[in-house]
Scaffold this motif. Structure first.
Motif, mmCIF file in Angstrom:
data_model
loop_
_atom_site.group_PDB
_atom_site.id
_atom_site.type_symbol
_atom_site.label_atom_id
_atom_site.label_comp_id
_atom_site.label_asym_id
_atom_site.label_seq_id
_atom_site.Cartn_x
_atom_site.Cartn_y
_atom_site.Cartn_z
ATOM 1 N N PRO A 213 0.902 -1.086 -0.014
ATOM 2 C CA PRO A 213 -0.088 0.176 0.039
ATOM 3 C C PRO A 213 1.083 1.119 0.082
ATOM 4 O O PRO A 213 1.981 1.164 0.539
ATOM 5 C CB PRO A 213 -0.806 -0.133 1.354
ATOM 6 C CG PRO A 213 -0.659 -1.701 1.606
ATOM 7 C CD PRO A 213 0.610 -2.030 0.985
ATOM 8 N N GLU A 217 -1.576 5.962 1.766
ATOM 9 C CA GLU A 217 -2.567 4.968 2.092
ATOM 10 C C GLU A 217 -2.270 4.741 3.572
ATOM 11 O O GLU A 217 -3.278 4.673 4.455
ATOM 12 C CB GLU A 217 -2.877 3.787 1.585
ATOM 13 C CG GLU A 217 -3.324 3.950 -0.027
ATOM 14 C CD GLU A 217 -3.113 2.654 -0.727
ATOM 15 O OE1 GLU A 217 -4.442 2.083 -0.985
ATOM 16 O OE2 GLU A 217 -2.076 2.212 -1.162
ATOM 17 N N ARG A 224 -5.020 -0.238 6.206
ATOM 18 C CA ARG A 224 -3.835 -0.358 5.058
ATOM 19 C C ARG A 224 -2.546 -0.452 5.799
ATOM 20 O O ARG A 224 -1.752 -1.444 5.258
ATOM 21 C CB ARG A 224 -3.851 0.721 4.078
ATOM 22 C CG ARG A 224 -5.218 0.772 3.243
ATOM 23 C CD ARG A 224 -5.375 -0.367 2.287
ATOM 24 N NE ARG A 224 -4.646 -0.246 1.168
ATOM 25 C CZ ARG A 224 -4.340 -1.058 0.300
ATOM 26 N NH1 ARG A 224 -4.600 -2.399 0.546
ATOM 27 N NH2 ARG A 224 -3.773 -1.029 -0.829
ATOM 28 N N GLN A 227 -2.215 -4.110 6.568
ATOM 29 C CA GLN A 227 -1.968 -4.987 5.439
ATOM 30 C C GLN A 227 -0.369 -4.756 4.938
ATOM 31 O O GLN A 227 0.358 -5.782 4.792
ATOM 32 C CB GLN A 227 -2.806 -4.662 4.569
ATOM 33 C CG GLN A 227 -4.209 -4.959 4.908
ATOM 34 C CD GLN A 227 -5.334 -4.367 3.737
ATOM 35 O OE1 GLN A 227 -5.095 -3.399 3.239
ATOM 36 N NE2 GLN A 227 -6.530 -4.936 3.549
#
Length: 594
Positions: A213, A217, A224, A227
């Motif tokens: 990302p 983000e 995000r 992630q």
């Protein structure tokens, strides 16, 4: 002979122009536990000339001209500790002493030392490549949550405006970089070396990369960020990692190459066989505290597959354990006995975890560690190969060397791993008999299984089994020895109820820790990711995090409930948790009858 630290030293060695200037925020200690010394000695071994610029004046760039213009590059690090951790406590108060500075004096390095040093080096010589490395750069190589700014910061490669970043243990990477620069390759084309992170606006040279990302983000969306953390975690293994790419918009991309391959036993032995003086440079007239524990300790391994959530070793050294040979460690121990200050005691034989000496399984040595599960958590993997034979043989051999009175183990035993050894009772008996002196320090970190699962630590039952085994073995040898456990307060996931459970346990065993470590959110750990996002990055389930100063103080006070200065906080914590029935039990001295 020490590496040069001034122009005079260069003249003595007939060096007209040094190849590399190593800049560090630490005082110069020529010992294998200090990264600056290791990189300097490795470069020297390969024929490069090196000068050490230790704790330079940073308010202007004049000190960065001390050795003249380096032929190949400035190599810049903050020292053995991130400069912000070095300077500030978890409560963000300025520390009073710096263990890596002569006399413990503060102020010898700036906040965010890598960034400041890189800027000053560039001011001194605009056309000399700036290469950053060490723990501060390594753990900040991509966007990261910064506790002190309380925000997500960009890769330190961009903030420092450096040309290249070396992450992890960089002995292999630095030689590849040196040879490339020496052959005339411009630093901007060094995009092919393992263990490096570089910036680019053209991804055509990046093969099979994984896009993270973007910075925009992760700096605005905590999901995000989580992630991105998982992708990074899954690409820390030298055998399986792919290049990972982070988009910074108009600033281009930051690309992390796969980690450098782990050192072989012979390569690790060779590094420890380099001609370290094992002393601070004689220019320092006052004690440097950081040398005390390591000067007569033996580093037996690096890397750790324990994967504790709050530890940065996975991101820095990796999970593949690299061990030294017994002969190398025996040679080092023998050499210690000739040192003028040696009193017969070796303080430690260990590493990130003392009783890890090889990888967790055969597969890890050729194909890498599994990126979808941990070796020891929540339970030891069925493929885990547990064997303490070589480690115990090393300890036996060292303790028989003439001039050695005692060999201690102080770097920590992973007790769940030890208990899985079929010979665990005999091993622990030998450790109790020969390698501790009254106390064994271990780190259960907490006692609540709810908190332990977020820490990546074994359950309370495993710890209690180890304690019983320890007591049994001491009874057999007729020694009265004790476990000194370390506990942490306010770790992400730890609720007030969990802290109360720990306080009740401490009351039960009649033990109050002298020191309590509040959780410290340092860059790039799983725990820091949870602290910032307040979610489990693997499941996205919400996680409770104590963030207010009051609740952190209450959790800490519960671990030292018997201290008079903590009574009010303990009382408030018990009231808030609805556990007022415990007031007289935990703090009867002041609140009896309320």
């Amino acid at each position: 002979m020490f590496l040069p630290i001034d122009k005079e030293d260069l003249e003595k060695k007939n060096i007209e122009q040094v190849d590399f200037v190593l800049v560090t925020g630490d005082a110069y200690v020529d010992h294998s536990s200090f990264g600056t010394a290791v990189i300097g000695r490795v470069l020297e071994r390969y024929g490069y000339t090196v000068a050490i610029l230790a704790q330079p004046e940073y308010k202007n760039c004049e000190d960065f001209k001390r050795f003249g213009k380096p032929r190949l590059a400035f190599l810049i690090g903050s020292g053995n500790i991130d400069s912000m951790v070095n300077h500030y406590s978890v409560s963000k108060k300025r520390r009073q002493k710096d263990a890596y500075t002569s006399g413990g004096k503060m102020g010898k390095r700036p906040d965010r030392a890598v960034i400041i040093y890189a800027q000053k080096a560039k001011e001194a010589y605009k056309d000399v490549p700036i290469i950053i490395g060490g723990i501060e750069a390594s753990l900040r190589r991509l966007s990261h949550y910064d506790y002190w700014d309380n925000k997500v910061r960009k890769s330190i490669l961009l903030d420092s405006k450096a040309d290249l970043l070396l992450y992890g243990m960089s002995e292999k990477s630095i030689i590849e970089v040196a040879e490339a620069l020496d052959s005339g390759i411009d630093v901007k084309y060094l995009s092919f070396i393992r263990g490096t992170t570089f910036k680019t606006k053209d991804l055509s040279s990046v093969y099979d990369g994984i896009m993270l990302p973007s910075f925009e983000e992760v700096s605005t969306d905590k999901t995000r960020y989580a992630q991105s953390f998982v992708i990074q975690s899954n690409n820390t293994d030298a055998f399986t990692a792919k290049p990972i790419i982070e988009d910074y918009g108009t600033q281009g991309y930051v690309v992390q190459n796969p980690p450098a391959m782990p050192l072989t036993t012979q390569e690790l032995d060779d590094i420890h066989d380099l001609p370290f003086m094992n002393l601070p440079h004689p220019i320092y007239k006052e004690e440097i505290a950081a040398i005390k524990e390591v000067q007569f300790s033996i580093s037996s391994n690096r890397g750790c597959f324990g994967s504790c959530s709050f530890c940065a070793i996975t991101f820095h050294q990796g999970r593949i354990v690299q061990g030294r040979s017994r002969s190398s460690m025996v040679k080092e121990a023998t050499n210690m006995t000739t040192h003028q200050d040696f009193k017969g005691y070796i303080h430690d034989v260990g590493g990130p975890t003392a009783n890890f000496t090889t990888g967790p399984c055969d597969k890890s040595n050729t194909k890498g560690t599994c990126n979808h599960k941990k070796c020891l958590f929540p339970h030891p993997c069925k493929n885990l190969e547990i064997n303490h034979t070589e480690y115990m043989k090393t300890l036996r051999t060292i303790r028989k060397i003439k001039g050695i009175k005692k060999v201690f183990i102080r770097s920590g035993i992973r007790y769940d791993y030890l208990l899985k050894d079929k010979n665990s009772s005999e091993i622990l008996k030998e450790i109790c008999e020969h390698h501790i002196s009254g106390q064994l320090r271990i780190a259960p970190e907490h006692i609540s299984d709810n908190t332990l699962k977020y820490m990546g630590k074994p359950s309370k039952d495993v710890y209690e089994k180890f304690v019983k085994t320890f007591e049994t073995q001491n009874n057999k040898i007729g020694k009265e020895q004790y476990i000194v456990p370390y506990f942490m307060s306010s770790h992400p996931g730890s609720t007030l109820d969990d802290a109360i459970e720990l306080a009740l346990y401490l009351k039960k065993i009649n033990y109050i820790p002298q020191q309590v470590q509040d959780f410290y959110p340092t860059p790039s750990t799983l725990s820091t990711c949870i602290y910032y996002t307040e979610m489990d990055p693997y499941s996205f389930e919400p996680v409770y995090v104590a963030k207010t100063s009051e609740e952190k103080a209450m959790q800490r006070a519960l671990l030292q409930y018997n201290k008079k200065q903590n009574y009010d906080l303990v009382y408030k914590a018990l009231k808030k948790a609805g556990r007022t029935e415990l007031i007289e039990f935990l703090i009867p001295q002041k609140y009896k009858g309320r």
